[in-house]
Scaffold this motif. Structure first.
Motif, PDB file in Angstrom:
ATOM      1  N   ARG A 264       0.842  -1.195   0.000  1.00 53.76           N
ATOM      2  CA  ARG A 264       0.000   0.000   0.000  1.00 53.76           C
ATOM      3  C   ARG A 264       0.888   1.259   0.000  1.00 53.76           C
ATOM      4  O   ARG A 264       1.742   1.386  -0.858  1.00 53.76           O
ATOM      5  N   ASN A 265       0.703   2.192   0.932  1.00 57.18           N
ATOM      6  CA  ASN A 265       1.547   3.391   0.994  1.00 57.18           C
ATOM      7  C   ASN A 265       2.606   3.281   2.085  1.00 57.18           C
ATOM      8  O   ASN A 265       3.161   4.296   2.519  1.00 57.18           O
ATOM      9  N   ASN A 266       2.863   2.063   2.517  1.00 58.27           N
ATOM     10  CA  ASN A 266       3.843   1.834   3.567  1.00 58.27           C
ATOM     11  C   ASN A 266       5.163   1.346   2.990  1.00 58.27           C
ATOM     12  O   ASN A 266       5.269   1.010   1.820  1.00 58.27           O
ATOM     13  N   ILE A 267       6.152   1.300   3.882  1.00 63.71           N
ATOM     14  CA  ILE A 267       7.406   0.633   3.573  1.00 63.71           C
ATOM     15  C   ILE A 267       7.617  -0.452   4.617  1.00 63.71           C
ATOM     16  O   ILE A 267       7.400  -0.226   5.816  1.00 63.71           O
ATOM     17  N   ARG A 268       7.977  -1.636   4.164  1.00 61.84           N
ATOM     18  CA  ARG A 268       8.254  -2.755   5.055  1.00 61.84           C
ATOM     19  C   ARG A 268       9.695  -3.199   4.818  1.00 61.84           C
ATOM     20  O   ARG A 268      10.086  -3.453   3.676  1.00 61.84           O
ATOM     21  N   VAL A 269      10.468  -3.259   5.894  1.00 63.98           N
ATOM     22  CA  VAL A 269      11.871  -3.651   5.785  1.00 63.98           C
ATOM     23  C   VAL A 269      12.138  -4.810   6.734  1.00 63.98           C
ATOM     24  O   VAL A 269      11.834  -4.730   7.925  1.00 63.98           O
ATOM     25  N   ARG A 270      12.679  -5.886   6.181  1.00 61.61           N
ATOM     26  CA  ARG A 270      13.129  -7.008   7.001  1.00 61.61           C
ATOM     27  C   ARG A 270      14.651  -7.017   6.985  1.00 61.61           C
ATOM     28  O   ARG A 270      15.264  -6.918   5.936  1.00 61.61           O
ATOM     29  N   TYR A 271      15.234  -7.067   8.190  1.00 63.65           N
ATOM     30  CA  TYR A 271      16.687  -7.211   8.222  1.00 63.65           C
ATOM     31  C   TYR A 271      17.048  -8.600   8.715  1.00 63.65           C
ATOM     32  O   TYR A 271      16.348  -9.195   9.539  1.00 63.65           O
ATOM     33  N   ARG A 272      18.136  -9.101   8.176  1.00 62.81           N
ATOM     34  CA  ARG A 272      18.679 -10.382   8.593  1.00 62.81           C
ATOM     35  C   ARG A 272      20.114 -10.165   9.045  1.00 62.81           C
ATOM     36  O   ARG A 272      20.911  -9.574   8.319  1.00 62.81           O
ATOM     37  N   LEU A 273      20.426 -10.639  10.248  1.00 67.37           N
ATOM     38  CA  LEU A 273      21.759 -10.489  10.825  1.00 67.37           C
ATOM     39  C   LEU A 273      22.478 -11.826  10.790  1.00 67.37           C
ATOM     40  O   LEU A 273      21.963 -12.838  11.267  1.00 67.37           O
ATOM     41  N   TYR A 274      23.660 -11.823  10.200  1.00 65.09           N
ATOM     42  CA  TYR A 274      24.449 -13.045  10.041  1.00 65.09           C
ATOM     43  C   TYR A 274      25.777 -12.928  10.777  1.00 65.09           C
ATOM     44  O   TYR A 274      26.377 -11.846  10.844  1.00 65.09           O
ATOM     45  N   SER A 275      26.232 -14.041  11.299  1.00 65.50           N
ATOM     46  CA  SER A 275      27.577 -14.152  11.862  1.00 65.50           C
ATOM     47  C   SER A 275      28.475 -14.809  10.829  1.00 65.50           C
ATOM     48  O   SER A 275      28.149 -15.889  10.312  1.00 65.50           O
ATOM     49  N   THR A 276      29.590 -14.166  10.516  1.00 66.49           N
ATOM     50  CA  THR A 276      30.509 -14.772   9.542  1.00 66.49           C
ATOM     51  C   THR A 276      31.300 -15.919  10.163  1.00 66.49           C
ATOM     52  O   THR A 276      31.791 -16.784   9.448  1.00 66.49           O
ATOM     53  N   ASP A 277      31.422 -15.917  11.473  1.00 66.53           N
ATOM     54  CA  ASP A 277      32.135 -17.020  12.132  1.00 66.53           C
ATOM     55  C   ASP A 277      31.343 -18.322  12.021  1.00 66.53           C
ATOM     56  O   ASP A 277      31.879 -19.374  11.663  1.00 66.53           O
ATOM     57  N   SER A 278      30.059 -18.248  12.343  1.00 63.01           N
ATOM     58  CA  SER A 278      29.219 -19.450  12.280  1.00 63.01           C
ATOM     59  C   SER A 278      28.613 -19.651  10.897  1.00 63.01           C
ATOM     60  O   SER A 278      28.066 -20.719  10.606  1.00 63.01           O
ATOM     61  N   GLU A 279      28.703 -18.609  10.061  1.00 59.31           N
ATOM     62  CA  GLU A 279      28.143 -18.636   8.709  1.00 59.31           C
ATOM     63  C   GLU A 279      26.650 -18.997   8.734  1.00 59.31           C
ATOM     64  O   GLU A 279      26.170 -19.808   7.939  1.00 59.31           O
ATOM     65  N   ARG A 280      25.926 -18.348   9.646  1.00 61.07           N
ATOM     66  CA  ARG A 280      24.494 -18.608   9.733  1.00 61.07           C
ATOM     67  C   ARG A 280      23.755 -17.339  10.132  1.00 61.07           C
ATOM     68  O   ARG A 280      24.337 -16.395  10.687  1.00 61.07           O
ATOM     69  N   GLU A 281      22.463 -17.342   9.844  1.00 58.98           N
ATOM     70  CA  GLU A 281      21.604 -16.237  10.266  1.00 58.98           C
ATOM     71  C   GLU A 281      21.335 -16.361  11.758  1.00 58.98           C
ATOM     72  O   GLU A 281      20.953 -17.427  12.243  1.00 58.98           O
ATOM     73  N   ILE A 282      21.528 -15.287  12.475  1.00 58.89           N
ATOM     74  CA  ILE A 282      21.355 -15.344  13.924  1.00 58.89           C
ATOM     75  C   ILE A 282      20.165 -14.510  14.401  1.00 58.89           C
ATOM     76  O   ILE A 282      19.716 -14.659  15.539  1.00 58.89           O
ATOM     77  N   LYS A 283      19.652 -13.640  13.542  1.00 61.91           N
ATOM     78  CA  LYS A 283      18.450 -12.892  13.932  1.00 61.91           C
ATOM     79  C   LYS A 283      17.815 -12.283  12.695  1.00 61.91           C
ATOM     80  O   LYS A 283      18.504 -11.925  11.735  1.00 61.91           O
TER      81      LYS A 283
END
Length: 439
Positions: free
Chosen positions: A124-143
Motif C-alpha cells: 500500500r503506501n507503507n514501507i516494510r523492511v526485514r533485516y537479517r543479521l548473520y555471523s561470519t564465524d558461524s556462517e548462519r543467520e542469527i536474527k
C-alpha cells in the motif's frame, strides 16, 4: 551559547531592551555496553549490504531512491557508534575472487564479523523492511526482524532497525531515534530548531522574531524549557513538542535563564538575578521558587544535574575566574573540579555519572572532560573554538558547536573525541541539547 559571559550579555540586552543576540545470546567481546575508562579498543566490524527489493509490484524511481537510502542510513547509523566499524564492499576483491555477489565467506575474508541484509517492499503506501543479521564465524543467520511504517517515515524506520541491532549485539538502548534541539540565527532573531540526532529532518520550533536560547529537554522528552526575550525581558518558557504550545514558567524581576530539569522531572535548576546577583535557584515544575542554592558575591550560572539527581555542577567565578564546581541539591558541600584553563564553563554531566564535559579556554575554547573528582583531564576537541557540549543519553557521544570551518556549526564526536563530524550547515548554530531516549 551557554558561556559564562552569557550572563553579562543578557544583562546588557535586558537593560537596553535590545532584541539581537546572536536477546539472541550474542556478545561483543568484553566492552559490551560501556566504554569504561579505556581509550582504545577494537570495534566490532560489521557490513551492511545494499538493500534489495523483494516485492512484486511496480516501483517508481523515488522508491528506488528510498531502497538505496535504507542501506546508506543503516551504514551511517552503525558507523556512528564507537562499538562498530563499517566494512565497505570491496569490488576489487570481488573481481579478484571472480564473485558475482558477496558471500559470508567473502565478508569474513574482508574481516567483517557480522553482515546485515535488508529486504524492502512497499505494501500500500507503507514501507516494510526485514533485516537479517548473520555471523561470519558461524556462517548462519542469527536474527531477523521486520519493521513497517508509512513510506514517508522510512528514515525513522531504519533508525529503529539500528536500535534493534545495537540492543541485540550490545544489550544497550540505541540512540538513533533521539533528537537534538538548538538555537539558530534566523534573520535578526535566534529561533529554536529540532532535528534527528544526525542533523536530518530539521524543523523550526519557535517563530516569534525574538531571542530564544539555552533549550533543555524534560526527562520524558516531551517538553523543551528555554530562555526567550519574546516579552522583551529574559523569561523561562516551556514548549510542548506535541502541540507546539508555549507556556510561561518564570518571569521574576531580572534574569530568568539557563533552565535544567531534574532527572525526576520535579524541579528546575535555573539562574535568577531577582536579588541583584546571578544565583542558582530551584523551581517547581510550574516555576514557583523552592530554594535558593547559591549565595555569594560571585556570578553563578550554567547548572547541570547528576543523573541520580543528587548533585548539580555549575559555573562560578568565586575563585576569580569562571570554573566548574559541584554542590549537592541542597546547595551544600561545594567543591571545585576544574583546574586547567583560565575560563571554564558550560558543564554537562554524563548520563553514566562518571564524567563532566565542559568548555575550557586556553588560547581558544576546547571541549574537555574530567571525572567527578576533577581528575583525568582530557582534551576532546581543540580545533577552532568549541563550545556548548551536550551528551547523548547513553553517554557515548557529545554534540557541540565549533567554528573550525569559519562559521559556528553543530558537530558530534564520541566520548573520547573521535569520529568528529559536522551535522549542520548554514552557520549560526548554538546551545545544542541532546534529548533523552525517545520511546
Amino acid at each position: 551559547m551557554k558561556r559564562f559571559d552569557k550572563i553579562f550579555i543578557i544583562a546588557i540586552l535586558s537593560i537596553l531592551g535590545t532584541s539581537v543576540f546572536g536477546q539472541s545470546g550474542l556478545n561483543v567481546k568484553d566492552y559490551t555496553g560501556r566504554l569504561q575508562e579505556r581509550r582504545t579498543f577494537e570495534p566490532t566490524k560489521i557490513a551492511v549490504e545494499e538493500a534489495r527489493y523483494v516485492g512484486i509490484e511496480y516501483i517508481t524511481a523515488s522508491d528506488s531512491v528510498i531502497i538505496r537510502n535504507c542501506g546508506i542510513i543503516l551504514q551511517n547509523d552503525l558507523d556512528f557508534s564507537p562499538y562498530f566499524e563499517n566494512v565497505p564492499l570491496d569490488t576489487f576483491f570481488m573481481r579478484h575472487m571472480e564473485m558475482d555477489r558477496m558471500t559470508l565467506l567473502g565478508w569474513k575474508r574482508l574481516a567483517a564479523q557480522y553482515v546485515i541484509k535488508l529486504e524492502v517492499e512497499f505494501p500500500r503506501n507503507n514501507i516494510r523492511v526485514r533485516y537479517r543479521l548473520y555471523s561470519t564465524d558461524s556462517e548462519r543467520e542469527i536474527k531477523k526482524e521486520r519493521f513497517e511504517t508509512a513510506k514517508g517515515d522510512y528514515r525513522a524506520l531504519v533508525h529503529e532497525i539500528a536500535n534493534d541491532i545495537v540492543k541485540s549485539l550490545l544489550g544497550d538502548e540505541g540512540i538513533y531515534r533521539t533528537k537534538i534541539v538548538y538555537s539558530r540565527k534566523y534573520g535578526d532573531a535566534q529561533e529554536l530548531f529540532i532535528a534527528d540526532f544526525d542533523g536530518k529532518n530539521e524543523r523550526q520550533l519557535t517563530n516569534n522574531g525574538s531571542i530564544n536560547i539555552l533549550p533543555a529537554f524534560s526527562p520524558d522528552g516531551e517538553y523543551i524549557y528555554f530562555t526567550s526575550y519574546v516579552d522583551d525581558e529574559p523569561h523561562i518558557y516551556m514548549l510542548n513538542l506535541k502541540t507546539n504550545s508555549v507556556d510561561l514558567i518564570a518571569s521574576n524581576p531580572g534574569l530568568n535563564t539557563a533552565p535544567e530539569v531534574s532527572p525526576d522531572g520535579k524541579s528546575i535548576a535555573c539562574v535568577l538575578t531577582k536579588d541583584g546577583n546571578s544565583e542558582i535557584y530551584l523551581l517547581d515544575r510550574k516555576g514557583k521558587i523552592k530554594k535558593r542554592l547559591t549565595n555569594s558575591w560571585a556570578i553563578e550560572t550554567a547548572p547541570t544535574w547528576s543523573p541520580d539527581g543528587k548533585e548539580i555542577a555549575f559555573t562560578s567565578d568565586r575563585a576569580g575566574s569562571p570554573q566548574i564546581y559541584i554542590m549537592d541539591k541542597e546547595g551544600l558541600n561545594v567543591r571545585r573540579i576544574s583546574y586547567h584553563g583560565n575560563y571554564n564553563d558550560s558543564p554537562c554531566w554524563s548520563p553514566r555519572g562518571d564524567r563532566i564535559v565542559y568548555a575550557s579556554r586556553g588560547s581558544q575554547f576546547r571541549i574537555v572532560s574530567v571525572d567527578v573528582t576533577g581528575k583525568d583531564f582530557r582534551v576532546l576537541a581543540d580545533y577552532g573554538n568549541n563550545e556548548n557540549p551536550s551528551l547523548s543519553p547513553d553517554g557515548n557521544h557529545i554534540i557541540f558547536t565549533s567554528t573550525r570551518m569559519g562559521v559556528q556549526e553543530l558537530y558530534t564526536m564520541d566520548i573520547f573525541g573521535r569520529n568528529q563530524r559536522k551535522i549542520s550547515s548554514g552557520g549560526g548554530c548554538s546551545n545544542p541539547a541532546w534529548s533523552p531516549y525517545i520511546k
